[in-house]
Design an enzyme around this catalytic site. Structure first.
Site, PDB file in Angstrom:
ATOM      1  N   ARG A  50       0.843  -1.207   0.000  1.00  0.00           N
ATOM      2  CA  ARG A  50       0.000   0.000   0.000  1.00  0.00           C
ATOM      3  C   ARG A  50       0.873   1.251   0.000  1.00  0.00           C
ATOM      4  O   ARG A  50       0.570   2.245  -0.656  1.00  0.00           O
ATOM      5  CB  ARG A  50      -0.940  -0.009   1.210  1.00  0.00           C
ATOM      6  CG  ARG A  50      -1.886   1.173   1.200  1.00  0.00           C
ATOM      7  CD  ARG A  50      -2.971   1.040   2.242  1.00  0.00           C
ATOM      8  NE  ARG A  50      -2.446   1.127   3.594  1.00  0.00           N
ATOM      9  CZ  ARG A  50      -3.178   0.918   4.699  1.00  0.00           C
ATOM     10  NH1 ARG A  50      -4.455   0.602   4.592  1.00  0.00           N
ATOM     11  NH2 ARG A  50      -2.637   1.010   5.895  1.00  0.00           N
ATOM     12  N   ARG A  99      10.815  26.102  -0.826  1.00  0.00           N
ATOM     13  CA  ARG A  99       9.357  26.040  -0.906  1.00  0.00           C
ATOM     14  C   ARG A  99       8.837  26.476  -2.287  1.00  0.00           C
ATOM     15  O   ARG A  99       9.028  27.619  -2.694  1.00  0.00           O
ATOM     16  CB  ARG A  99       8.730  26.924   0.173  1.00  0.00           C
ATOM     17  CG  ARG A  99       7.229  26.734   0.274  1.00  0.00           C
ATOM     18  CD  ARG A  99       6.577  27.687   1.247  1.00  0.00           C
ATOM     19  NE  ARG A  99       5.162  27.383   1.376  1.00  0.00           N
ATOM     20  CZ  ARG A  99       4.242  27.688   0.448  1.00  0.00           C
ATOM     21  NH1 ARG A  99       4.610  28.317  -0.655  1.00  0.00           N
ATOM     22  NH2 ARG A  99       2.981  27.362   0.639  1.00  0.00           N
ATOM     23  N   HIS A 101       5.475  24.979  -5.031  1.00  0.00           N
ATOM     24  CA  HIS A 101       4.433  23.956  -5.141  1.00  0.00           C
ATOM     25  C   HIS A 101       4.840  22.797  -6.045  1.00  0.00           C
ATOM     26  O   HIS A 101       4.538  21.645  -5.760  1.00  0.00           O
ATOM     27  CB  HIS A 101       3.127  24.570  -5.652  1.00  0.00           C
ATOM     28  CG  HIS A 101       2.411  25.364  -4.595  1.00  0.00           C
ATOM     29  ND1 HIS A 101       1.163  25.890  -4.768  1.00  0.00           N
ATOM     30  CD2 HIS A 101       2.778  25.717  -3.352  1.00  0.00           C
ATOM     31  CE1 HIS A 101       0.782  26.522  -3.676  1.00  0.00           C
ATOM     32  NE2 HIS A 101       1.763  26.444  -2.807  1.00  0.00           N
ATOM     33  N   LYS A 146      -2.625   7.017   1.399  1.00  0.00           N
ATOM     34  CA  LYS A 146      -2.391   7.192   2.837  1.00  0.00           C
ATOM     35  C   LYS A 146      -1.388   8.329   3.028  1.00  0.00           C
ATOM     36  O   LYS A 146      -0.197   8.114   3.283  1.00  0.00           O
ATOM     37  CB  LYS A 146      -1.909   5.880   3.465  1.00  0.00           C
ATOM     38  CG  LYS A 146      -2.112   5.846   4.983  1.00  0.00           C
ATOM     39  CD  LYS A 146      -2.039   4.438   5.508  1.00  0.00           C
ATOM     40  CE  LYS A 146      -1.943   4.378   7.017  1.00  0.00           C
ATOM     41  NZ  LYS A 146      -3.130   4.816   7.732  1.00  0.00           N
ATOM     42  N   GLU A 178     -16.252   5.918   5.667  1.00  0.00           N
ATOM     43  CA  GLU A 178     -15.314   5.286   6.598  1.00  0.00           C
ATOM     44  C   GLU A 178     -15.111   6.226   7.781  1.00  0.00           C
ATOM     45  O   GLU A 178     -15.668   7.327   7.809  1.00  0.00           O
ATOM     46  CB  GLU A 178     -13.972   4.992   5.920  1.00  0.00           C
ATOM     47  CG  GLU A 178     -13.259   6.253   5.450  1.00  0.00           C
ATOM     48  CD  GLU A 178     -11.879   6.011   4.861  1.00  0.00           C
ATOM     49  OE1 GLU A 178     -11.290   4.936   5.078  1.00  0.00           O
ATOM     50  OE2 GLU A 178     -11.380   6.934   4.181  1.00  0.00           O
ATOM     51  N   LEU A 202      -9.845   4.673   2.273  1.00  0.00           N
ATOM     52  CA  LEU A 202      -8.553   3.997   2.287  1.00  0.00           C
ATOM     53  C   LEU A 202      -8.834   2.498   2.280  1.00  0.00           C
ATOM     54  O   LEU A 202      -9.695   2.027   3.044  1.00  0.00           O
ATOM     55  CB  LEU A 202      -7.776   4.376   3.557  1.00  0.00           C
ATOM     56  CG  LEU A 202      -6.379   3.768   3.599  1.00  0.00           C
ATOM     57  CD1 LEU A 202      -5.447   4.530   2.659  1.00  0.00           C
ATOM     58  CD2 LEU A 202      -5.808   3.783   5.001  1.00  0.00           C
TER      59      LEU A 202
HETATM   60  N1  PLP Z   1      -9.382   4.709   6.879  1.00  0.00           N
HETATM   61  C1  PLP Z   1      -8.575   5.703   7.248  1.00  0.00           C
HETATM   62  C2  PLP Z   1      -8.920   7.099   6.840  1.00  0.00           C
HETATM   63  C3  PLP Z   1      -7.426   5.441   8.021  1.00  0.00           C
HETATM   64  O1  PLP Z   1      -6.606   6.459   8.371  1.00  0.00           O
HETATM   65  C4  PLP Z   1      -7.151   4.115   8.414  1.00  0.00           C
HETATM   66  C5  PLP Z   1      -5.968   3.805   9.206  1.00  0.00           C
HETATM   67  O2  PLP Z   1      -5.256   4.643   9.672  1.00  0.00           O
HETATM   68  C6  PLP Z   1      -8.037   3.111   8.024  1.00  0.00           C
HETATM   69  C7  PLP Z   1      -9.136   3.430   7.239  1.00  0.00           C
HETATM   70  C8  PLP Z   1      -7.786   1.685   8.413  1.00  0.00           C
HETATM   71  O3  PLP Z   1      -6.716   1.159   7.679  1.00  0.00           O
HETATM   72  P1  PLP Z   1      -5.851  -0.041   8.235  1.00  0.00           P
HETATM   73  O4  PLP Z   1      -6.818  -1.171   8.490  1.00  0.00           O
HETATM   74  O5  PLP Z   1      -4.914  -0.361   7.151  1.00  0.00           O
HETATM   75  O6  PLP Z   1      -5.210   0.436   9.482  1.00  0.00           O
END
Ligand code: PLP
Length: 279
Positions: A50, A99, A101, A146, A178, A202
């Site tokens: 990931r 700095r 962008h 992430k 989520e 995520l």
């Molecule tokens: N969704 C978000 C926004 C997160 O930040 C996380 C974990 O930090 C998750 C879901 C869960 O992901 P994982 O099961 O890989 O920890």
């Protein structure tokens, strides 16, 4: 505490990060959190896969991620965390540059930082269940990455704390996407329903584990959005994550889920997960 910083292990207090680091200036970086059970890193390969994807999507030239597993084991060893509960944190940013962008010179090395620290398990919350609070999903449309830039998640998380809730759970276009740091599942008549994998969530490693466990346990799964209006018809709710594991949800804002106790599907998943981590 011994940490890893740009190819070296060192005491945390010796780390010097430039104020021009793009992680500091722009939140221009990615991260992973991995649980270690008795010194065993849980699903490390999935986390690294990931992370490679997050780097690729943001066009950050990361280090060779194969080395991170060895770094992680060494951090556990050097911090005497080979027994008990620990968590590993890895962060990679686009590096140090004036700095601007647009991206820096492609030769700019990324900043790599990793720590291992003790983890206090949520035994009481796993047993009794927790409260969640619903909030509009004001995040961008690349929640599949992430990224360390987590402002909407932080605002939501703080608001959840102020409302006495364990987690803030986001609602986008009337559907539950989520949580601020977890994925979300609901159970309707024995079927587990969770938001489909796409750019609005995520792809949680724990979400994937839960889906695998459902397949093993014969629990039917539907990857489709749960509408906010359907929530009260759910028999069980849970949030899942690397540190939250399978967390039963027994209250949503002002109302109680079912009889206010974690349900049988949640319990089955918790037991099966425990066996996985003890194996
Ligand atoms: N969704 C978000 C926004 C997160 O930040 C996380 C974990 O930090 C998750 C879901 C869960 O992901 P994982 O099961 O890989 O920890």
């Amino acid at each position: 505490m011994i940490v890893y910083f740009n190819d070296r292990f060192m005491p945390k207090e010796d780390v010097r990060i430039s104020p021009d680091d793009r992680g500091f200036v722009f939140g221009d970086g990615v991260y992973e959190v991995v649980r270690a059970y008795e010194g065993r890193l849980f699903r490390m390969e999935s986390h690294l896969r990931r992370m490679a994807r997050s780097l690729r999507e943001l066009r950050i030239r990361g280090p060779d991620l194969d080395q991170i597993e060895d770094v992680a084991q060494e951090l556990l060893r050097r911090n005497e965390l080979e027994h008990g509960d620990a968590k590993l944190y890895v962060q990679i940013t686009r590096g140090v540059a004036p700095r601007r962008h647009t991206f820096p010179d492609p030769a700019t090395p990324p900043t790599v930082y990793a720590t291992a620290s003790p983890f206090q398990p949520y035994h009481e919350q796993w047993e009794r269940g927790v409260k969640i609070t619903l909030m509009p999903d004001i995040r961008w449309a690349r929640c599949d990455i992430k990224a360390v830039a987590l402002l909407p998640n932080l605002l939501a998380s703080q608001q959840a704390k102020e409302r006495g809730a364990y987690e803030a759970v986001f609602v986008r276009d009337g559907a539950i996407t989520e949580g601020s740091h977890t994925n979300f599942c609901a159970v309707f008549g024995g079927e587990l329903v969770t938001y489909p994998k796409c750019h609005y969530i995520l792809a949680g490693i724990m979400r994937e584990v839960v889906l695998e466990l459902c397949a093993e346990l014969g629990i039917p799964v539907r990857e489709s959005p749960v509408l906010e209006g359907e929530l009260r018809d759910a028999d069980e709710l849970m949030v899942t994550g690397t540190t939250s594991e399978v967390m039963p949800v027994v209250q949503v804002d002002g109302w109680t889920v079912g009889d206010g106790k974690p349900g049988p599907v949640t319990r089955k998943l918790q037991r099966a997960f425990r066996e996985l981590t003890q194996g």
